[in-house]
Each structure stands twice: as structure tokens, then as C-alpha cells.
Design an enzyme around this catalytic site. Structure first.
Site, PDB file in Angstrom:
ATOM      1  N   ASN A 163     -70.224 -10.598 -12.769  1.00 54.43           N
ATOM      2  CA  ASN A 163     -70.841  -9.972 -14.005  1.00 54.43           C
ATOM      3  C   ASN A 163     -71.895  -9.459 -13.643  1.00 54.43           C
ATOM      4  O   ASN A 163     -73.139  -9.748 -14.242  1.00 54.43           O
ATOM      5  CB  ASN A 163     -70.807 -10.647 -15.195  1.00 54.43           C
ATOM      6  CG  ASN A 163     -70.869  -9.903 -16.442  1.00 54.43           C
ATOM      7  OD1 ASN A 163     -71.751  -9.677 -16.853  1.00 54.43           O
ATOM      8  ND2 ASN A 163     -69.671  -9.269 -16.792  1.00 54.43           N
ATOM      9  N   ARG A 196     -74.036  -7.706 -16.970  1.00 54.63           N
ATOM     10  CA  ARG A 196     -73.229  -6.673 -17.625  1.00 54.63           C
ATOM     11  C   ARG A 196     -73.104  -6.930 -18.889  1.00 54.63           C
ATOM     12  O   ARG A 196     -73.131  -6.094 -19.986  1.00 54.63           O
ATOM     13  CB  ARG A 196     -72.277  -6.591 -16.818  1.00 54.63           C
ATOM     14  CG  ARG A 196     -71.577  -5.178 -17.197  1.00 54.63           C
ATOM     15  CD  ARG A 196     -70.218  -4.499 -16.490  1.00 54.63           C
ATOM     16  NE  ARG A 196     -70.017  -3.462 -16.495  1.00 54.63           N
ATOM     17  CZ  ARG A 196     -69.040  -2.908 -17.672  1.00 54.63           C
ATOM     18  NH1 ARG A 196     -68.669  -3.972 -18.318  1.00 54.63           N
ATOM     19  NH2 ARG A 196     -68.682  -1.504 -17.641  1.00 54.63           N
ATOM     20  N   CYS A 197     -72.493  -8.009 -19.211  1.00 53.75           N
ATOM     21  CA  CYS A 197     -72.208  -8.397 -20.693  1.00 53.75           C
ATOM     22  C   CYS A 197     -73.377  -8.184 -21.752  1.00 53.75           C
ATOM     23  O   CYS A 197     -73.073  -7.911 -22.825  1.00 53.75           O
ATOM     24  CB  CYS A 197     -71.705  -9.728 -20.560  1.00 53.75           C
ATOM     25  SG  CYS A 197     -70.111 -10.259 -20.004  1.00 53.75           S
ATOM     26  N   MET A 198     -74.563  -8.436 -21.162  1.00 49.33           N
ATOM     27  CA  MET A 198     -75.552  -8.725 -22.082  1.00 49.33           C
ATOM     28  C   MET A 198     -76.366  -7.316 -22.316  1.00 49.33           C
ATOM     29  O   MET A 198     -77.209  -7.136 -23.222  1.00 49.33           O
ATOM     30  CB  MET A 198     -76.540  -9.631 -21.702  1.00 49.33           C
ATOM     31  CG  MET A 198     -76.195 -11.035 -21.773  1.00 49.33           C
ATOM     32  SD  MET A 198     -77.572 -12.183 -21.511  1.00 49.33           S
ATOM     33  CE  MET A 198     -77.888 -11.676 -19.481  1.00 49.33           C
TER      34      MET A 198
END
Length: 413
Positions: free
Chosen positions: A357, A402-404
Site C-alpha cells: 500500500n 495510499r489508504c490515508m
């Protein structure tokens, strides 16, 4: 068009602007008892998580990226009466609070100073906290609540700014979220994109809205499943949280606007370990992906415009053609897929720690958690610059750089 249109044209072109959410009160509400309902596997040490998040934001700023903090955007939007009404009308619904309490609660929250309202909407409020400052509404629903029950549930998943909204080329999808614990996140983004001066001012220019938030339910899609791979192509994971019908709707809207030419949908296993496509596959430059060893190859579908307006042409591919389908969508003969060679347990640990990620800030330069040593080393061996950020606490939420992050402006690769 104004001087500063928002658009995300790739996964790896130079990142110019991003929305992050600095964790706060909502993470202090996580307990061993409620964490599962709130979609967390663990309880975080909040102060350390905030320090790690500040480092992450600082690294992005050092690379020239403009960072907008979601808490600020939300508070500034709530200053605008129409945005405030939108959020409060959606949150204080009779089906949730009953006809006796709804109006009284809405009025109290409408009377809060904007900063407090923004904090309560994200951080939640218990019955006890409410009663310290406000009279109890005459309401059976309110009366039967325990003192430490939430009048407003906290939204700890706002940390993962990627999911509730995703920019795809010259527009934004405000997403309907799969699980109850995240559904209120969408209305906050509706308020921000619909009313905040940054997105509504003269400089913002025009952008499309690909989907309108929770009203699209049960057609759910989350940003972690959407990769804007460039060249008019989009790669979408059909996961536990993203439905095939949402992919079809997104395709039709993107094609109608002429904003994309092809979508490749990958059929992910429907379980938590493969929560979103970006937990098992992300892009590190215009033709290179990093992939979790345990992902294997999956059935995929190429969706293109049909011969008449509302028609979609679908080609399905056997699992062994997954990489070929992605390459074809990009107009390439082949894509490069990097998977570190490691034993099955190490691979599983790294995926749990978000080894795949990563967030590209420009082609060939990615941000990754420092704990994913094998994945980071493997990328460096293939010529990539890996900027490591601490994630011992942030990583417990099962989401990486990436998620954040929610890019709102990014160049083509």
C-alpha cells in the site's frame, strides 16, 4: 475553466495536492469491545499515531505537495449554512433517533460553535457528554441509552481519506460506503466538495461528480478499490466493499463525459484480508505495479463504451490474463509486476503491514511504512526511491500511505 482545476490523471505522476485526516478524538473512542464494529483490528496509541501522521504529512509537504487537512475543510464547510444543513439533516434522521429526539438533538448540534460541531461529527459524543451541557430530550430512544452509549458514533475510519471520495480524472466520486461504521463519512465529503470555497470558488474550475455519496447505496464502492492507472484507463477491484453494479455505473458516467475510455474490473476474494485492491496491488510508475505474493491471478473484466450511448461492452478474461488485460488498457505490450520473493508467512505479515500500500509522489518515488522491510528493499533493488515513514501505530488500522491519502490533483505519469 479557472486556473486550478482539480484532476487526478494517474497513480504515479507528480502529486500536487492531497487531503489527509489527522487522527483525533475518534481514535480515543476505540476500545477492545467496539473496535470490531468500528472495523479496526486493534486499539491505537493515539498520541503516537498523531506524531506518525504528522511525519507523513511533513514528508509530503517537503516533496512540494499541498496538504489539506480534512478536519479543517470540514469545519470551514460547516461555516456555510447550506453545508451545515446538509450534514445535520442527514445525520439527525428520525429513523435513527426517533421522532421525539431528532429535532431537539439537531437543534442542539446546530447551535454548537463550528469547531465543536466538526469535532463531534468525527469524534462522536456520548450521552453522558451530551447531558453535561444540554437538557435531556423527552424521548424514549434517548432515555433507554446507557450513559456511555454514543449519541453520535465516532468515525475512526476517516483516517483512511482515500475511501469516502476518490478523484478519477476530471471528477470526484463521493462514495456510498459498504459498512454502517463508515456511512456518515460520505456526507462530510458531500459538504466539502459541494460547498467549501476551495472547491466552489472561482479558482476551482469545473469538475464532474461521478457519484453522489450514500444515496447510491446499495451500489457501494470505496476509493481503496479504485486505481487511476492513466491513459484514460481505470482499474477497479470488486471486493467485499465494492459492488459490480457500482463499477458499471462509474463506467457509464466516465464514458458519457469522455473522461475515461476503459475500465478493468478485477474480481477480488471477498474477505477482510483483501479489504481493498490497494492492499494487494498498487502502482509505482507508469507501467510497474507492486503485488502481494498471495494475491495470485484473478478473473478480470474489460469494460468499454458500447456502440450506442448507454451500452457497455464487456470482455471477460480468465485469471491468467489479468496482467495482460491491465497492460492492454494502458496501451502497453506488458506491465512489470514486482513481488518480493519471500516465504508464505513473511509475505502474509508484510501484506498485513501494508507492504503493497505505497503512495507514489512522482514516478519511481514512493512513500511506504518503514516496517515493510522486504517490500521496500525489493522496490529499491528495482531502482525505486522508497521514502519510509513510521507506522507502528497508524498501521494497526490496516491501512498504509495510499489508504490515508486522497489525491485531488495529480499529473499524468
Amino acid at each position: 475553466m479557472g486556473g486550478m482545476t482539480f484532476h487526478v490523471d494517474s497513480e504515479t505522476g507528480r502529486l500536487r495536492r492531497v487531503i489527509l485526516h489527522r487522527p483525533g478524538l475518534e481514535l480515543k473512542r476505540l476500545t477492545p469491545t467496539n473496535k470490531d464494529d468500528l472495523l479496526f483490528d486493534d486499539v491505537l496509541w493515539v498520541r503516537r499515531a498523531q506524531q506518525e501522521h504528522d511525519v507523513f504529512a511533513g514528508v509530503l509537504r517537503d516533496r512540494g505537495v499541498r496538504v489539506h487537512l480534512f478536519g479543517d475543510l470540514l469545519a470551514e464547510s460547516l461555516e456555510i449554512p447550506a453545508a451545515r444543513a446538509l450534514v445535520l439533516d442527514r445525520v439527525f434522521d428520525e429513523r435513527e433517533y426517533g421522532p421525539l429526539a431528532t429535532d431537539a438533538l439537531r437543534e442542539v448540534f446546530d447551535g454548537l460553535p463550528t469547531g465543536e460541531l466538526a469535532e463531534a461529527l468525527v469524534g462522536g459524543m456520548t450521552k453522558r457528554e451530551y447531558l453535561e451541557r444540554h437538557p435531556e430530550p423527552v424521548s424514549v430512544r434517548f432515555h433507554v441509552m446507557e450513559p456511555d452509549d454514543f449519541v453520535l458514533h465516532p468515525l475512526p475510519n476517516h483516517l483512511f481519506a482515500r475511501d469516502a471520495s476518490a478523484w478519477v480524472y476530471d471528477g470526484v466520486a463521493i462514495n456510498a460506503m459498504r459498512w454502517q461504521a463508515r456511512r456518515r463519512e460520505s456526507v462530510h465529503f458531500e459538504a466539502v466538495y459541494g460547498h467549501h470555497p476551495l472547491f466552489r470558488g472561482a479558482e476551482a474550475g469545473a469538475f464532474h461528480t461521478w457519484s453522489e455519496g450514500q444515496g447510491e447505496h446499495p451500489s457501494t464502492i470505496e476509493g481503496g478499490d479504485v486505481l487511476v492507472i492513466g491513459n484514460g484507463a481505470v482499474l477497479v477491484g470488486m471486493s467485499e466493499r465494492t459492488t459490480p453494479q457500482a463499477v458499471e455505473l462509474l463506467a457509464r458516467r466516465l464514458f458519457a463525459a469522455g473522461s475515461a475510455r476503459v475500465i478493468v474490473a478485477v474480481d477480488l476474494p471477498k474477505r477482510r484480508a483483501f479489504m481493498h485492491l490497494d492492499t494487494v496491488l498498487t502502482m509505482v510508475d507508469g507501467e510497474t505495479f507492486t503485488q502481494y505474493a498471495g494475491l495470485g491471478m484473478l478473473r478480470s473484466y474489460t469494460i468499454e463504451p458500447g456502440s450506442w450511448e448507454r451500452e457497455l461492452k464487456v470482455t471477460d478474461h480468465p485469471p491468467e490474463h489479468m496482467h495482460r488485460a491491465i497492460a492492454a488498457a494502458l496501451g502497453l505490450g506488458r506491465i512489470r509486476v514486482l513481488t518480493p520473493v519471500q516465504d508464505v508467512r513473511s509475505a502474509e505479515r508484510e501484506q498485513w503491514d501494508d507492504g503493497c500500500n505505497v503512495l507514489a509522489v512522482e514516478p519511481g518515488v514512493v512513500l511506504a511504512y518503514e516496517r515493510t522491510v522486504t517490500a521496500n528493499t525489493h522496490l529499491r533493488e528495482h531502482g525505486f526511491e522508497v521514502i519510509e515513514v513510521p507506522g507502528s501505530e497508524l498501521g494497526r488500522g490496516r491501512g498504509g500511505p495510499r489508504c490515508m491519502s486522497c489525491p485531488v490533483e495529480r499529473d499524468p505519469a
